[in-house]
Design a protein around this motif. Structure first.
Motif, short mmCIF file in Angstrom:
data_model
loop_
_atom_site.label_atom_id
_atom_site.label_comp_id
_atom_site.label_asym_id
_atom_site.label_seq_id
_atom_site.Cartn_x
_atom_site.Cartn_y
_atom_site.Cartn_z
N ALA A 1 0.83 -1.21 0.00
CA ALA A 1 0.00 0.00 0.00
C ALA A 1 0.87 1.26 0.00
N ALA A 2 1.97 1.25 0.75
CA ALA A 2 2.85 2.43 0.80
C ALA A 2 3.45 2.72 -0.57
N VAL A 3 3.86 1.69 -1.30
CA VAL A 3 4.42 1.89 -2.64
C VAL A 3 3.34 2.44 -3.57
N LEU A 4 2.15 1.87 -3.53
CA LEU A 4 1.07 2.33 -4.39
C LEU A 4 0.66 3.77 -4.07
N ASN B 1 -8.93 1.28 -3.61
CA ASN B 1 -8.28 0.43 -4.61
C ASN B 1 -6.89 -0.02 -4.17
N ILE B 2 -6.20 0.84 -3.46
CA ILE B 2 -4.88 0.46 -2.92
C ILE B 2 -5.04 -0.72 -1.97
N GLU B 3 -6.03 -0.63 -1.09
CA GLU B 3 -6.26 -1.73 -0.15
C GLU B 3 -6.68 -3.01 -0.88
N THR B 4 -7.45 -2.88 -1.94
CA THR B 4 -7.87 -4.05 -2.73
C THR B 4 -6.65 -4.74 -3.33
N VAL B 5 -5.79 -3.97 -3.97
CA VAL B 5 -4.60 -4.54 -4.61
C VAL B 5 -3.68 -5.17 -3.56
N ASP C 1 1.47 -0.07 -13.51
CA ASP C 1 1.39 0.47 -14.86
C ASP C 1 0.45 -0.35 -15.73
N THR C 2 0.52 -1.66 -15.61
CA THR C 2 -0.36 -2.53 -16.38
C THR C 2 -1.83 -2.30 -16.01
N LEU C 3 -2.10 -2.15 -14.73
CA LEU C 3 -3.47 -1.94 -14.27
C LEU C 3 -4.06 -0.67 -14.86
N LEU C 4 -3.22 0.33 -15.10
CA LEU C 4 -3.70 1.58 -15.68
C LEU C 4 -4.28 1.39 -17.07
N TYR C 5 -3.75 0.46 -17.82
CA TYR C 5 -4.15 0.30 -19.22
C TYR C 5 -5.18 -0.80 -19.43
N MET C 6 -5.66 -1.37 -18.34
CA MET C 6 -6.71 -2.39 -18.44
C MET C 6 -8.06 -1.72 -18.18
N SER C 7 -9.12 -2.41 -18.56
CA SER C 7 -10.47 -1.89 -18.36
C SER C 7 -11.14 -2.60 -17.20
N GLY C 8 -12.12 -1.93 -16.60
CA GLY C 8 -12.93 -2.54 -15.56
C GLY C 8 -12.47 -2.15 -14.17
N ALA D 1 -10.45 -4.71 -8.93
CA ALA D 1 -10.46 -6.12 -8.51
C ALA D 1 -10.46 -7.05 -9.73
N GLU D 2 -11.23 -6.70 -10.76
CA GLU D 2 -11.25 -7.52 -11.98
C GLU D 2 -9.90 -7.44 -12.70
N ARG D 3 -9.32 -6.26 -12.75
CA ARG D 3 -8.01 -6.10 -13.38
C ARG D 3 -6.97 -6.96 -12.66
N MET D 4 -7.00 -6.91 -11.32
CA MET D 4 -6.06 -7.70 -10.53
C MET D 4 -6.26 -9.19 -10.74
N ASN D 5 -7.51 -9.63 -10.75
CA ASN D 5 -7.79 -11.05 -10.98
C ASN D 5 -7.21 -11.50 -12.31
N GLU D 6 -7.34 -10.69 -13.32
CA GLU D 6 -6.81 -11.01 -14.64
C GLU D 6 -5.28 -11.15 -14.58
#
Length: 157
Positions: free
Chosen positions: A71-74, A109-113, A134-141, A144-149
């Motif tokens: 969380a601190a890094v994010l 969202n930080i806590e979710t990740v 960086d990858t999460l930024l370019y995904m849709s949705g 939590a869905e982005r992280m699951n992917e």
């Protein structure tokens, strides 16, 4: 080329990196921040890139395994993005969250990740976490869905 860098590290690349990192910015109001990562610090020294030669400092970072560390890094990523006035304010498809780090990485969202990354007792390097962010930024949705992917494809680990 001899040394720990092996044939993968071309001398011309080494020389360019060395010269560019020592060069002062043309405008005094500009700053240059270069991050180099390695799992073999001894190779950095053998290439003449050790702390005090080309780089001002060297930090050894452990893998992050606690939610509060992640969380601190994010938060740092989000904070540096909000400090950047030149950020891209583009949006994804309808209903998507913003594609800027300061908008995507809300406290929720930080806590979710962080929770999702530490759920299995795994750890992640700072470099991998920055790449994941960086990858999460370019995904849709939703995040939590982005992280699951990402986790489904083993990207984050």
């Amino acid at each position: 080329m001899g040394g720990g860098g092996g044939a993968r590290f071309l001398n011309s690349v080494l020389q360019t990196l060395s010269v560019m990192c020592r060069k002062e910015p043309e405008h005094t109001d500009q700053k240059l921040f270069v991050v180099a990562t390695t799992s073999r610090p001894v190779d950095m020294a053998s290439l003449g890139l050790a702390s005090g030669t080309v780089f001002n400092m060297s930090l050894e970072l452990h893998r992050l395994s606690e939610a509060d560390e992640i969380a601190a890094v994010l938060r740092g990523i989000a904070s540096s993005a909000s400090d950047d006035d030149g950020g891209d304010e583009s949006k994804g498809e309808a209903g998507d969250e913003s594609k800027t780090a300061d908008k995507l990485f809300t406290e929720e969202n930080i806590e979710t990740v962080a929770t999702m990354l530490t759920a299995g007792g795994t750890s992640i390097s700072v470099k991998s976490l920055m790449r994941l962010a960086d990858t999460l930024l370019y995904m849709s949705g939703p995040v939590a869905e982005r992280m699951n992917e990402c986790l489904r494809h083993g990207y984050a680990l």
